[in-house]
Design an enzyme around this catalytic site. Structure first.
Site, PDB file in Angstrom:
ATOM      1  CG  LEU A   1      -2.071  -1.014   1.212  1.00  0.00           C
ATOM      2  CD1 LEU A   1      -2.847  -0.950   2.511  1.00  0.00           C
ATOM      3  CD2 LEU A   1      -2.995  -0.795   0.029  1.00  0.00           C
ATOM      4  N   GLY A   2       2.038   1.195   0.538  1.00  0.00           N
ATOM      5  CA  GLY A   2       2.898   2.374   0.581  1.00  0.00           C
ATOM      6  C   GLY A   2       4.049   2.146   1.537  1.00  0.00           C
TER       7      GLY A   2
ATOM      8  CB  VAL B   1       1.515   0.447   4.586  1.00  0.00           C
ATOM      9  CG1 VAL B   1       0.103   0.120   5.049  1.00  0.00           C
ATOM     10  CG2 VAL B   1       2.111   1.547   5.439  1.00  0.00           C
TER      11      VAL B   1
ATOM     12  CE  LYS C   1      -0.832   2.232   9.186  1.00  0.00           C
ATOM     13  NZ  LYS C   1      -2.025   1.368   9.076  1.00  0.00           N
TER      14      LYS C   1
ATOM     15  CG  ASP D   1       3.254  12.027  11.798  1.00  0.00           C
ATOM     16  OD1 ASP D   1       3.512  13.180  11.406  1.00  0.00           O
ATOM     17  OD2 ASP D   1       3.582  11.008  11.169  1.00  0.00           O
TER      18      ASP D   1
ATOM     19  N   GLY E   1       7.009   4.520   4.313  1.00  0.00           N
ATOM     20  CA  GLY E   1       7.332   5.777   4.975  1.00  0.00           C
ATOM     21  C   GLY E   1       8.608   5.648   5.772  1.00  0.00           C
ATOM     22  N   GLY E   2       8.881   6.644   6.599  1.00  0.00           N
ATOM     23  CA  GLY E   2      10.118   6.660   7.359  1.00  0.00           C
ATOM     24  C   GLY E   2      10.188   5.584   8.420  1.00  0.00           C
ATOM     25  CG  MET E   3       8.279   5.642  11.797  1.00  0.00           C
ATOM     26  SD  MET E   3       7.013   6.011  13.024  1.00  0.00           S
ATOM     27  CE  MET E   3       5.684   6.593  11.990  1.00  0.00           C
ATOM     28  N   GLY E   4       8.447   2.464   8.213  1.00  0.00           N
ATOM     29  CA  GLY E   4       8.255   1.112   7.740  1.00  0.00           C
ATOM     30  C   GLY E   4       7.471   1.054   6.445  1.00  0.00           C
TER      31      GLY E   4
END
Length: 441
Positions: free
Chosen positions: A28-29, A36, A50, A145, A31-34
């Site tokens: 799905l996508g 999805v 996630k 956030d 980001g900076g933390m992991g």
């Protein structure tokens, strides 16, 4: 992180196949933390799973804080927040969180694709986000956030995602590579300074920034880089150029530098006139708050999730392409004769033919027609049954035995056909044991 289908949806060989009770279907996508993933449980529950980066999972302080935060977040069940369905334990190999899958683009994706949202949609978005923050804060959780990419536009209202994760990251003060504590353009001044007293008013500041972006397409504190953006958040006034007056009356109080000067969630809900609030809430209640182009995006996400599920079931590495369905004209063209193109010269010699535009080749020789064997009708008894006592019969009276009136299933043989060879008769009794040796040969 985002939970809407993106272009890079194919699972890689390095991606896990199963996380907890969820079978992974596609990306799905990230980001900076992991990263999805879209997952499905054995009971048919779709989830946005996630999976956090390994460096986060290796930090024991962060792991313990993450489990505690998610235990609190799992009790949040508001309409405008994506419910937490499950998370990893202290001893799991991967650190993961599963929330309900919400088909629909994020505010960031919708604005980047079609421009700023209209005033009515932004007002409805504001009411939905206020309801989500009210539920989150009542559970003792601070989002930390809230930003356009963490707000999904579902048909029945906006959904806030990723609450609880940023709280764990901010508390442990992680400095690992590729770990983002927040987004500078949507972080409150006290959160940027690293203060310990971060409360619900920090999310109110992020709410004002998110609404301003939805209405104008630009963050009110945009800078050339993250450092400049953070400086503008702390020191300078927001840029609200192009913001409609109705939205500005909501956004300006939220962007105060001092937390105590910002309004509460309840005060923001009462800011709008009662008649306007009633009309917007009615649109939210009946799923009529989104414009048509965003509704189409939501339907596309639903169909894409179903297509991923089918592709993942057949092969983990299947790359799904959106092939258009054939129309009636396309189907008819498959069986229509192909018209000759100007490059295909017609042969002038009747004894030659052209195959697929190649050089002329000799035409096949015509074979002589077989001799005519006569005309034959249908076999007898093929008509309707005859009822005794009636005189109306379809079959004609028997006539002379000529080749027209005679009906047969086989073709007539020519008169000069030679007879079949005679097979000598052999007594079958000679093979019976009781008569063996007693039959004359």
């Amino acid at each position: 992180m985002t939970a809407a289908p993106g272009p890079d949806h194919t699972l890689r060989a390095s991606d896990p196949v199963q996380i907890g009770p969820y079978r992974l279907l596609g990306r799905l996508g990230s980001g900076g933390m992991g990263r999805v993933y879209l997952g499905r449980s054995m009971t048919g529950q779709l989830a946005a799973v996630k999976v956090l980066h390994d460096q986060l999972a290796e930090d024991q302080l962060f792991r313990s804080r993450f489990v505690r935060e998610l235990d609190v977040a799992s009790r949040i069940s508001g309409r405008f927040s994506a419910a937490v369905l499950g998370s990893s334990g202290l001893r799991d190999e991967h650190l993961w969180l599963a929330t309900e899958y919400v088909p629909g683009p994020s505010v960031l994706e919708a604005v980047e694709a079609s421009g700023p949202l209209d005033t009515e949609t932004v007002l409805a978005l504001c009411l939905g986000l206020l309801g989500a923050l009210e539920t989150i804060h009542s559970a003792g959780v601070i989002h930390r956030d809230l930003k356009p990419s963490n707000v999904l536009l579902a048909a029945d209202g906006p959904r806030v995602i990723d609450f609880g994760i940023s709280a764990a990251v901010d508390t442990t003060r992680l400095t690992a590579t590729n770990v983002a504590v927040g987004t500078p353009g949507y972080m409150s001044p006290e959160l940027i300074r690293g203060g310990t007293e971060v409360g619900p008013s920090s999310d109110v500041f992020a709410l004002g920034c998110t609404l301003a972006f939805a209405a104008t397409g630009v963050s009110p504190f945009v800078g050339a880089n993250a450092v400049e953006t953070a400086f503008r958040v702390i020191r300078e006034d927001p840029d609200l150029t192009g913001l409609p007056e109705e939205i500005a009356s909501l956004v300006e109080p939220c962007l105060q530098k001092e937390p105590e000067r910002r309004p509460s969630i309840d005060a923001l809900i009462k800011t709008l006139p009662a008649a306007e609030t009633d009309r917007i809430s009615r649109l939210l209640a009946h799923g009529q708050w989104l414009p048509a182009h965003i509704q189409r995006q939501t339907l596309e996400h639903e169909g894409r999730a179903l297509a991923w599920d089918g592709a993942r079931q057949s092969s983990p590495q299947t790359v799904l392409q959106d092939w258009p369905l054939p129309t009636d004209d396309d189907t008819r063209s498959l069986f229509a004769p192909r018209a000759a193109t100007p490059d295909e010269a017609q042969p002038t010699d009747p004894s030659t033919v052209v195959l697929n535009g190649s050089a002329p080749v000799p035409a096949p020789l015509a074979l002589p027609a077989p001799p005519s064997l006569g005309t034959f009708g249908p076999p007898p008894g093929s008509g309707p049954p005859y009822v005794p006592g009636t005189t109306d019969r379809d079959e004609p009276e028997p006539g002379p035995m000529d080749e027209v009136s005679m009906r047969t299933h086989t073709a007539l043989l020519p008169a000069d056909t030679p007879p079949l060879p005679r097979i000598p008769r052999r007594g079958w009794l000679r093979w019976v044991p009781a008569f063996r040796g007693k039959v004359r040969k």
